[in-house]
Design a protein around this motif. Structure first.
Motif, PDB file in Angstrom:
ATOM      1  N   VAL A   1      -6.372  -7.594  -6.056  1.00  0.00           N
ATOM      2  CA  VAL A   1      -6.964  -7.109  -4.723  1.00  0.00           C
ATOM      3  C   VAL A   1      -7.718  -8.088  -4.320  1.00  0.00           C
ATOM      4  O   VAL A   1      -8.474  -8.878  -4.767  1.00  0.00           O
ATOM      5  CB  VAL A   1      -7.610  -5.889  -4.923  1.00  0.00           C
ATOM      6  N   VAL A   2      -7.406  -8.201  -2.969  1.00  0.00           N
ATOM      7  CA  VAL A   2      -8.427  -9.329  -2.136  1.00  0.00           C
ATOM      8  C   VAL A   2      -9.471  -8.844  -1.660  1.00  0.00           C
ATOM      9  O   VAL A   2      -9.553  -7.609  -1.046  1.00  0.00           O
ATOM     10  CB  VAL A   2      -7.481  -9.800  -0.749  1.00  0.00           C
ATOM     11  N   ALA A   3     -10.612  -9.425  -1.795  1.00  0.00           N
ATOM     12  CA  ALA A   3     -11.858  -9.130  -1.413  1.00  0.00           C
ATOM     13  C   ALA A   3     -12.182  -9.323   0.182  1.00  0.00           C
ATOM     14  O   ALA A   3     -13.060 -10.326   0.680  1.00  0.00           O
ATOM     15  CB  ALA A   3     -12.822  -9.674  -2.387  1.00  0.00           C
ATOM     16  N   ASP A   4     -11.578  -8.622   0.730  1.00  0.00           N
ATOM     17  CA  ASP A   4     -11.729  -8.746   2.420  1.00  0.00           C
ATOM     18  C   ASP A   4     -12.222  -7.634   3.181  1.00  0.00           C
ATOM     19  O   ASP A   4     -12.182  -7.597   4.119  1.00  0.00           O
ATOM     20  CB  ASP A   4     -10.430  -9.288   3.000  1.00  0.00           C
ATOM     21  N   GLY A   5     -12.457  -6.537   2.351  1.00  0.00           N
ATOM     22  CA  GLY A   5     -12.900  -5.291   2.702  1.00  0.00           C
ATOM     23  C   GLY A   5     -11.911  -4.325   3.241  1.00  0.00           C
ATOM     24  O   GLY A   5     -12.290  -3.156   3.777  1.00  0.00           O
ATOM     25  N   SER A   6     -10.804  -4.769   3.120  1.00  0.00           N
ATOM     26  CA  SER A   6      -9.726  -3.748   3.736  1.00  0.00           C
ATOM     27  C   SER A   6      -8.456  -3.688   2.612  1.00  0.00           C
ATOM     28  O   SER A   6      -7.669  -2.694   2.615  1.00  0.00           O
ATOM     29  CB  SER A   6      -9.067  -4.042   5.054  1.00  0.00           C
ATOM     30  N   ASP A   7      -8.013  -4.934   1.964  1.00  0.00           N
ATOM     31  CA  ASP A   7      -6.902  -4.865   0.967  1.00  0.00           C
ATOM     32  C   ASP A   7      -6.940  -3.658   0.083  1.00  0.00           C
ATOM     33  O   ASP A   7      -7.972  -3.145  -0.523  1.00  0.00           O
ATOM     34  CB  ASP A   7      -6.808  -6.013   0.569  1.00  0.00           C
ATOM     35  N   ARG A   8      -5.863  -2.818  -0.272  1.00  0.00           N
ATOM     36  CA  ARG A   8      -5.676  -1.799  -1.251  1.00  0.00           C
ATOM     37  C   ARG A   8      -4.565  -2.149  -2.137  1.00  0.00           C
ATOM     38  O   ARG A   8      -3.429  -2.476  -1.449  1.00  0.00           O
ATOM     39  CB  ARG A   8      -5.849  -0.489  -0.408  1.00  0.00           C
ATOM     40  N   ILE A   9      -4.679  -1.748  -3.087  1.00  0.00           N
ATOM     41  CA  ILE A   9      -3.220  -1.450  -4.101  1.00  0.00           C
ATOM     42  C   ILE A   9      -3.001  -0.082  -4.526  1.00  0.00           C
ATOM     43  O   ILE A   9      -4.173   0.592  -4.561  1.00  0.00           O
ATOM     44  CB  ILE A   9      -3.408  -2.454  -5.255  1.00  0.00           C
ATOM     45  N   GLY A  10      -2.018   0.147  -4.990  1.00  0.00           N
ATOM     46  CA  GLY A  10      -1.578   1.494  -5.601  1.00  0.00           C
ATOM     47  C   GLY A  10      -1.805   1.633  -7.101  1.00  0.00           C
ATOM     48  O   GLY A  10      -1.304   0.583  -7.706  1.00  0.00           O
ATOM     49  N   ILE A  11      -2.098   2.740  -7.423  1.00  0.00           N
ATOM     50  CA  ILE A  11      -2.575   3.006  -9.031  1.00  0.00           C
ATOM     51  C   ILE A  11      -1.584   4.087  -9.380  1.00  0.00           C
ATOM     52  O   ILE A  11      -1.531   5.204  -8.578  1.00  0.00           O
ATOM     53  CB  ILE A  11      -3.839   3.211  -9.128  1.00  0.00           C
TER      54      ILE A  11
ATOM     55  N   GLU B   1       7.137  14.783 -11.984  1.00  0.00           N
ATOM     56  CA  GLU B   1       7.404  13.677 -13.043  1.00  0.00           C
ATOM     57  C   GLU B   1       6.250  13.413 -13.864  1.00  0.00           C
ATOM     58  O   GLU B   1       6.452  12.143 -14.851  1.00  0.00           O
ATOM     59  CB  GLU B   1       8.050  12.424 -12.513  1.00  0.00           C
ATOM     60  N   GLY B   2       5.264  14.091 -13.717  1.00  0.00           N
ATOM     61  CA  GLY B   2       3.985  13.599 -14.694  1.00  0.00           C
ATOM     62  C   GLY B   2       3.440  12.302 -14.340  1.00  0.00           C
ATOM     63  O   GLY B   2       2.463  12.068 -14.932  1.00  0.00           O
ATOM     64  N   ARG B   3       3.334  12.076 -12.995  1.00  0.00           N
ATOM     65  CA  ARG B   3       2.746  10.856 -12.382  1.00  0.00           C
ATOM     66  C   ARG B   3       1.605  11.523 -11.398  1.00  0.00           C
ATOM     67  O   ARG B   3       1.608  12.385 -10.585  1.00  0.00           O
ATOM     68  CB  ARG B   3       3.557   9.924 -11.509  1.00  0.00           C
ATOM     69  N   ALA B   4       0.449  10.845 -11.619  1.00  0.00           N
ATOM     70  CA  ALA B   4      -0.507  11.014 -10.417  1.00  0.00           C
ATOM     71  C   ALA B   4      -0.746   9.660  -9.938  1.00  0.00           C
ATOM     72  O   ALA B   4      -0.976   8.577 -10.471  1.00  0.00           O
ATOM     73  CB  ALA B   4      -1.682  11.654 -11.273  1.00  0.00           C
ATOM     74  N   GLY B   5      -1.277   9.783  -8.592  1.00  0.00           N
ATOM     75  CA  GLY B   5      -1.518   8.569  -7.708  1.00  0.00           C
ATOM     76  C   GLY B   5      -2.820   8.312  -7.051  1.00  0.00           C
ATOM     77  O   GLY B   5      -3.395   9.344  -6.813  1.00  0.00           O
ATOM     78  N   ALA B   6      -3.194   7.186  -6.809  1.00  0.00           N
ATOM     79  CA  ALA B   6      -4.468   6.863  -6.103  1.00  0.00           C
ATOM     80  C   ALA B   6      -4.173   5.399  -5.544  1.00  0.00           C
ATOM     81  O   ALA B   6      -3.300   4.781  -5.862  1.00  0.00           O
ATOM     82  CB  ALA B   6      -5.520   7.048  -7.117  1.00  0.00           C
ATOM     83  N   ARG B   7      -5.341   5.167  -4.873  1.00  0.00           N
ATOM     84  CA  ARG B   7      -5.394   3.633  -4.193  1.00  0.00           C
ATOM     85  C   ARG B   7      -6.705   3.143  -4.462  1.00  0.00           C
ATOM     86  O   ARG B   7      -7.612   3.800  -4.325  1.00  0.00           O
ATOM     87  CB  ARG B   7      -5.178   3.706  -2.634  1.00  0.00           C
ATOM     88  N   TYR B   8      -6.820   1.771  -4.701  1.00  0.00           N
ATOM     89  CA  TYR B   8      -7.854   1.171  -5.010  1.00  0.00           C
ATOM     90  C   TYR B   8      -8.106  -0.128  -4.042  1.00  0.00           C
ATOM     91  O   TYR B   8      -7.279  -0.879  -3.965  1.00  0.00           O
ATOM     92  CB  TYR B   8      -7.897   0.431  -6.469  1.00  0.00           C
ATOM     93  N   GLY B   9      -9.308  -0.497  -3.782  1.00  0.00           N
ATOM     94  CA  GLY B   9      -9.430  -1.515  -2.861  1.00  0.00           C
ATOM     95  C   GLY B   9     -10.543  -1.465  -1.835  1.00  0.00           C
ATOM     96  O   GLY B   9     -11.641  -0.880  -2.098  1.00  0.00           O
ATOM     97  N   ARG B  10     -10.802  -2.219  -0.871  1.00  0.00           N
ATOM     98  CA  ARG B  10     -11.794  -2.259   0.206  1.00  0.00           C
ATOM     99  C   ARG B  10     -13.191  -2.970  -0.428  1.00  0.00           C
ATOM    100  O   ARG B  10     -14.053  -2.355  -0.391  1.00  0.00           O
ATOM    101  CB  ARG B  10     -12.120  -0.986   0.647  1.00  0.00           C
TER     102      ARG B  10
ATOM    103  N   GLY C   1     -15.744  -2.098  -4.765  1.00  0.00           N
ATOM    104  CA  GLY C   1     -14.796  -1.207  -3.891  1.00  0.00           C
ATOM    105  C   GLY C   1     -14.643   0.183  -4.360  1.00  0.00           C
ATOM    106  O   GLY C   1     -15.703   0.662  -4.898  1.00  0.00           O
ATOM    107  N   SER C   2     -13.591   0.812  -3.962  1.00  0.00           N
ATOM    108  CA  SER C   2     -13.501   2.226  -4.468  1.00  0.00           C
ATOM    109  C   SER C   2     -12.141   2.883  -4.629  1.00  0.00           C
ATOM    110  O   SER C   2     -10.967   2.144  -4.318  1.00  0.00           O
ATOM    111  CB  SER C   2     -14.104   3.078  -3.030  1.00  0.00           C
ATOM    112  N   ILE C   3     -12.016   3.807  -5.370  1.00  0.00           N
ATOM    113  CA  ILE C   3     -10.583   4.594  -5.669  1.00  0.00           C
ATOM    114  C   ILE C   3     -10.496   5.747  -4.964  1.00  0.00           C
ATOM    115  O   ILE C   3     -11.541   6.541  -4.942  1.00  0.00           O
ATOM    116  CB  ILE C   3     -10.533   4.731  -7.220  1.00  0.00           C
ATOM    117  N   VAL C   4      -9.533   6.118  -4.200  1.00  0.00           N
ATOM    118  CA  VAL C   4      -9.141   7.286  -3.476  1.00  0.00           C
ATOM    119  C   VAL C   4      -7.823   7.693  -3.775  1.00  0.00           C
ATOM    120  O   VAL C   4      -6.945   7.000  -3.649  1.00  0.00           O
ATOM    121  CB  VAL C   4      -9.430   7.030  -1.945  1.00  0.00           C
ATOM    122  N   PRO C   5      -7.697   9.013  -4.252  1.00  0.00           N
ATOM    123  CA  PRO C   5      -8.932   9.896  -4.678  1.00  0.00           C
ATOM    124  C   PRO C   5      -9.107   9.664  -5.975  1.00  0.00           C
ATOM    125  O   PRO C   5      -8.573   9.101  -6.649  1.00  0.00           O
ATOM    126  CB  PRO C   5      -8.180  11.427  -4.618  1.00  0.00           C
TER     127      PRO C   5
END
Length: 299
Positions: free
Chosen positions: A114-124, A167-176, A155-159
């Protein structure tokens, strides 16, 4: 548990099948108990489910409403139970549902940094499976965590909490991740309520807006005027001052199309041949193409 009655097949029998809760997948190898509720809950009989999770009891004595309870279990996973009656000598078809406990939680991300630019996020994505390798679907709780050696700078994880889908999957996003004082990596974890889980390490990269730099070296038998009297070997090397690393290097000779550089190039045509070249880096920056003309006059 849902209890249904169907037309008699033979007298004094109870049969049905065992399903995983929510997924409705048959569970082979589950143990099913038929318990005599009117005789201090003693076990009347046991059976093991076969292919597709089917089981059956025979020779069941009718004892009226609430006479028997049916229970099921697979490994450490306790199934639902229900009281029902066998009031007539007819077949009872009973569906038993087991809420399978998660046996594993695997985690994946859309990319490994993840890029430390205050806005970049990736999917989890967290995938929850039971002891048979099947997805634990339909609302199972998952908690996401993020830890590193510099608290408050990753950064942070949401949610932070999510539930599994069908399908047994739970998702979130990490970054900022903030630019100043950011850590070099963060450990992302995903855990269910029983503590089953896993984690993955993600690089934290400083922003890279600097294109790479490519150098061209040509070798051959020189003449006295800066040209060559033999075939020429052209070698390209690239460096990325921005720090993310070189991705690809490309070249073309004259008006030919661009070709990905993999090994030294041989130029053999007499006269002037212009070599164009440039590189890209892992951050997506592209260098402005450069060129050099090579003159060959063979003996």
């Amino acid at each position: 548990m849902v209890v249904t009655a169907e037309p008699a097949i033979f007298e004094g029998s109870v049969q049905g099948h065992v399903f995983a809760d929510r997924t409705n997948a048959g569970i082979p190898g589950a143990r099913v108990w038929l318990i005599n509720s009117t005789n201090h809950n003693t076990t009347y009989g046991t059976t093991i489910t076969g292919t597709g999770g089917y089981y059956y009891f025979v020779g069941v004595v009718p004892m009226g409403d609430n006479a028997y309870r049916l229970k099921a279990q697979k490994g450490n996973d306790t199934g639902y139970s229900s009281t029902f009656g066998v009031t007539t000598l007819e077949n009872k078809s009973v569906d038993v549902y087991i809420r399978m406990s998660p046996a594993s939680v695997t985690i994946s991300t859309t990319r490994n940094y993840v890029v430390a630019d205050g806005s970049d996020r990736i999917g989890i994505t967290a995938l929850v499976r039971d002891s048979l390798g099947r997805p634990v679907a339909g609302g199972h709780s998952v908690t996401f965590t993020a830890t590193c050696d510099r608290p408050g700078s990753y950064g942070s994880i949401v949610p932070a909490h999510a539930v599994t889908d069908g399908e047994g999957r739970a998702g979130a996003r990490y970054g900022r991740v903030p630019t100043a004082g950011s850590a070099s990596f963060v450990t992302i974890g995903a855990y269910d309520g029983a503590g089953v889980g896993s984690s993955i390490s993600i690089d934290i990269r400083a922003p890279d807006n600097t294109p790479p730099v490519t150098a061209l070296k040509v070798t051959g038998e020189p003449d006295n005027a800066g040209g060559f009297i033999s075939d020429v070997t052209a070698t390209l090397t690239a460096d990325d001052p921005g720090g993310w690393g070189v991705n690809e290097t490309y070249y073309r000779i004259g008006d030919a199309g661009w070709t990905r550089y993999t090994s030294p190039i041989t130029v053999s045509s007499e006269g002037g041949s212009t070599i164009y070249y440039y590189s890209t880096d892992m951050a997506g920056n592209a260098e402005m193409p450069k060129s050099r003309t090579v003159m060959i006059h063979k003996k």
